[in-house]
Design an enzyme around this catalytic site. Structure first.
Site, PDB file in Angstrom:
ATOM      1  N   HIS A   1       0.814  -1.219   0.000  1.00 20.56           N
ATOM      2  CA  HIS A   1       0.000   0.000   0.000  1.00 20.56           C
ATOM      3  C   HIS A   1       0.845   1.265   0.000  1.00 20.56           C
ATOM      4  O   HIS A   1       0.330   2.353  -0.285  1.00 20.56           O
ATOM      5  CB  HIS A   1      -0.976  -0.007   1.190  1.00 20.56           C
ATOM      6  CG  HIS A   1      -0.362   0.278   2.525  1.00 20.56           C
ATOM      7  ND1 HIS A   1      -0.050  -0.723   3.414  1.00 20.56           N
ATOM      8  CD2 HIS A   1       0.001   1.445   3.127  1.00 20.56           C
ATOM      9  CE1 HIS A   1       0.462  -0.176   4.512  1.00 20.56           C
ATOM     10  NE2 HIS A   1       0.504   1.125   4.365  1.00 20.56           N
TER      11      HIS A   1
ATOM     12  N   ASP B   1       0.222  -7.581   1.459  1.00 14.17           N
ATOM     13  CA  ASP B   1       0.609  -6.178   1.620  1.00 14.17           C
ATOM     14  C   ASP B   1       2.126  -6.020   1.568  1.00 14.17           C
ATOM     15  O   ASP B   1       2.714  -5.241   2.323  1.00 14.17           O
ATOM     16  CB  ASP B   1       0.063  -5.589   2.925  1.00 14.17           C
ATOM     17  CG  ASP B   1       0.131  -4.059   2.929  1.00 14.17           C
ATOM     18  OD1 ASP B   1       0.160  -3.466   1.836  1.00 14.17           O
ATOM     19  OD2 ASP B   1       0.179  -3.469   4.022  1.00 14.17           O
TER      20      ASP B   1
ATOM     21  N   SER C   1       4.879   2.072   8.058  1.00 18.82           N
ATOM     22  CA  SER C   1       4.506   1.002   7.138  1.00 18.82           C
ATOM     23  C   SER C   1       5.668   0.613   6.239  1.00 18.82           C
ATOM     24  O   SER C   1       6.278   1.468   5.581  1.00 18.82           O
ATOM     25  CB  SER C   1       3.325   1.437   6.275  1.00 18.82           C
ATOM     26  OG  SER C   1       2.173   1.636   7.051  1.00 18.82           O
TER      27      SER C   1
END
Length: 346
Positions: free
Chosen positions: A89, A119, A196
């Site tokens: 993402h 992901d 992230s």
């Protein structure tokens, strides 16, 4: 008479500093840093020093026409030739990707492959120089309560380190595609937007996961994709440019196998993969598998956790009947399931 309690955390302060030095130090003045650093602090600082240089800031620029958007995240170099792992993402829809190391040097990167179902995305830095790297470790050896250290760039604050413990293993987490990511580590190490794609690291300096998500509004519930799953994804992307996987329509969680059940079933598993969700109309449901079935073997190979289930349901088993051995209410059962190819995420 009871002997006085001697705390190992206080021992360096009590035993290594001369009494004259303590008496001479002004009230409230700090002691020598080397004296005050305990084992916990030394572990965290050592990991930050060793792995920190391998952590990159990942900046993206959106494609023209509004498809995708720019943003900032983190990544970790896992090989000296510039292979960088980050979150899908973070780079999905990006026209350009730029990496910045801890010394402020920047380089462009190209996307080798992306796997939205976990992901994860794999980049290659364009820089010719050798990069500091931190290889992936073995997440199967982890234990609850073990020290976990997250390194990344939360909210744009570069090279930030947070520490906590591994709260749970083998969790399932819904990805942005709506599908379940398997083999997820739950930790209370603080994560924020920008973390992230950064590494979750053990006290040995091994990358044990790739930080992926935070439950907003919750206190200390954060998640990372386990290193063993990441290793599988990296191998598939390098070999084939994408990840093809068998789909049987289940979500699972790593749990212990009760010793009495293992002995009664004649298996050596200490752990297995308990089904927490069975999709109606999917291959597993049609074969008769149910929620709470504890998968212990697939085609005769031991399943000791969700990572084994993910690894074994590879491209080679698509369209071929496989035998799934489970414990149902402690009793062994066998089912024949035919995996389908999981459709690419849109």
């Amino acid at each position: 008479m009871l002997a006085p309690i001697r705390s190992p955390w206080l021992a360096p302060v009590l035993d290594t500093e001369p009494s004259e030095a303590r008496d001479a130090r002004p009230l409230g003045a700090p002691a020598n840093d080397d004296v005050l650093l305990d084992a916990y602090s030394q572990a965290v600082t050592s990991v930050a020093d060793a792995v920190g240089p391998a952590v990159m800031r990942v900046d993206t620029r959106a494609r023209s026409g509004g498809a995708g958007r720019g943003g900032t995240g983190s990544g970790v170099v896992i090989a000296p030739d510039g292979l960088v792992l980050t979150n899908a993402h973070v780079v999905n829809g990006a026209r350009e990707v730029r990496l910045t190391d801890t010394e402020g040097r920047t380089t462009e990167a190209r996307l080798l492959g992306i796997d939205p179902d976990t992901d994860l995305a794999l980049l290659r830095a364009d820089a010719a120089r050798s990069l500091a790297f931190a290889p992936l470790g073995d997440s199967k050896s982890l234990r609850r309560g073990q020290l976990a250290i997250a390194i990344g760039n939360p909210l744009g604050f570069e090279s930030t380190v947070t520490a906590g413990v591994i709260s749970a293993l083998g969790r399932s987490l819904r990805a942005t595609t709506g599908r379940m990511i398997e083999d997820v580590i739950q930790t209370d190490a603080a994560l924020n937007p920008g973390n992230s794609g950064g590494p979750l690291v053990s006290s040995r300096g091994e990358v044990i996961g790739i930080n992926t998500a935070v439950i907003m509004g919750a206190q200390g519930i954060c998640f990372a994709v386990a290193a063993n799953t990441a290793n599988h994804v990296v191998s598939e992307i390098i070999l084939h440019g994408r990840v093809r996987r068998g789909f049987i329509g289940v979500a699972a969680q790593t749990v212990p196998v009760p010793r009495r059940h293992a002995v009664a079933a004649g298996i050596g598993n200490a752990r297995g993969a308990m089904l927490t969700q069975v999709e109606q109309g999917g291959p597993a449901s049609e074969a008769g598998l149910m929620m709470h079935d504890l998968v212990v073997k697939l085609d005769g190979e031991p399943v000791t956790g969700v990572d084994d289930l993910v690894r074994l349901l590879d491209r080679n088993r698509i369209g071929k009947p496989v035998t799934v051995d489970v414990l149902r209410l402690g009793r062994p059962r066998s089912f024949t399931v035919t995996p389908k190819e999981r459709a690419a995420a849109k």
